[in-house]
Design an enzyme around this catalytic site. Sequence first.
Site, PDB file in Angstrom:
ATOM      1  CG  HIS A 446      -2.270   0.603   0.934  1.00  0.00           C
ATOM      2  ND1 HIS A 446      -2.544   1.355  -0.195  1.00  0.00           N
ATOM      3  CD2 HIS A 446      -3.432   0.574   1.631  1.00  0.00           C
ATOM      4  CE1 HIS A 446      -3.792   1.754  -0.178  1.00  0.00           C
ATOM      5  NE2 HIS A 446      -4.372   1.302   0.928  1.00  0.00           N
ATOM      6  NE  ARG A 447       6.461   0.065   1.408  1.00  0.00           N
ATOM      7  CZ  ARG A 447       7.670  -0.512   1.481  1.00  0.00           C
ATOM      8  NH1 ARG A 447       8.605   0.044   2.253  1.00  0.00           N
ATOM      9  NH2 ARG A 447       7.934  -1.613   0.811  1.00  0.00           N
TER      10      ARG A 447
END
Length: 475
Positions: A446-447
């Site tokens: 999710h970065r």
Amino acid sequence: MTAVEQRFREFKMPDVGEGLTEAEILKWFVAPGDTVTDGQVVCEVETAKAAVELPIPFDGVVHELRFDEGTTVDVGTPIISVDTDPGAGEAAPQAAPAAGEAVAEAPAAAPESEEKEGRQANLVGYGAAPASTKRRPRKPLPSAQRSALTPSAAAPAPQAPAPAPAPARPEAAPELNGSGRPARPLAKPPVRKLAKDLGIDLETVTPSGADGIITREDVHAAAEAVQAARETPVAAPATAAQGRERRVPVKGVRKATAQAMVNSAFTAPHVTEFVTVDVTRTMKLVSELKQDPELAGLRVNPLLLVAKALLVAIRRNPDINATWDEGNQEIVYKDYVNLGIAAATPRGLIVPNIKDADAKTLPELASALGELVGTAREGRTSPAEMSGGTITITNVGVFGIDAGTPIINPGESAILAFGAVKLQPWVHKGEVKPRQVTTLALSFDHRLVDGELGSKVLADVAAVLERPKRLITWA
């Protein structure tokens, strides 16, 4: 270099991967006395990535195998000695001391002094320092005479400083604790590393080597004693778990996989999304492709079309094919797809990848997939085949599993889990009918992958598998 040193050559454990520090010797293919030639495979080793055969780079007759099978050896450590001129006579080099043993001729001194004199720098793994042959004429006096030396008697040794009148021993002697043992246990760097790996405090180990040096055997004995104490039941019936438990050392591929999964799970913020899809048309296409002459003899199965569907989804959403560079604080987008396929092997889980999978036709992809799986099962996957992956598929369906939350392979941004295909009631064209259904799960970092991008990729894979004609219209 002396004539003997030129004649007897040592083959050192090479770095067969990318920055690997050690490897386990699985099997020797030669024995002392065997003739070897340049390029001949002499042993098989297992690194943190794969099992690899090692060829020797020179000719000769095997003089000595330095380690037994099952031993883990640091990269750069000599593992085999070869006589490159066996007809020159019976002369042989001085054998290197066994792992953890002391060199009897070396003067007794504290480890700090040894490091200052450069002895540690000369040691690679468990071999003897090349300079040791020059130091052999120096024989130490018996301990009783050393302790009785006066400043005038010690003066002839040019390298030793004149001791102060008060101490009875030279300044280089190790400081003793209350029990008469050195305040800092004497042990070579490899032995210290072994003790650290096994969780053994060297202060608790009884040395058996010359001049009180702790050997590898001493460390193993201490570890066995600790393990025996742990396994001894306290006030338990005699019929406890004795003989009903097995302990297997965690090493090689399994150890590397475990560490990689821990690092990935606690470094990359994982998000997993699921979708259940009707793959009846895809399963029908698989059956038809198996009869296609263009694919004769190739591996044609549902995983092949899942892989192709994922490649189509990546082409439509290329930003999913990226990696997070923590050191440079950058996102690295890749214009190629090295498609990883998670494979279960007797040595543990490995993830070899198909290079430039996005550029392959369906027959080429089927051929590459079949070769990848076959090589993995035979334990012949090379480190290069497991490096450089960009995105991965794990087929949990072969184990009858519907879905899961897969952990991203380190260095990648996403992994797709393909669940079991089962016949289930499904609403099709307004009626409930039995259809072949599967569940897909996509975990992503999710970065660099937000919910929208991850959802689009998963939806596209599902859409292709529901209507495989999109392999043509979306390609």
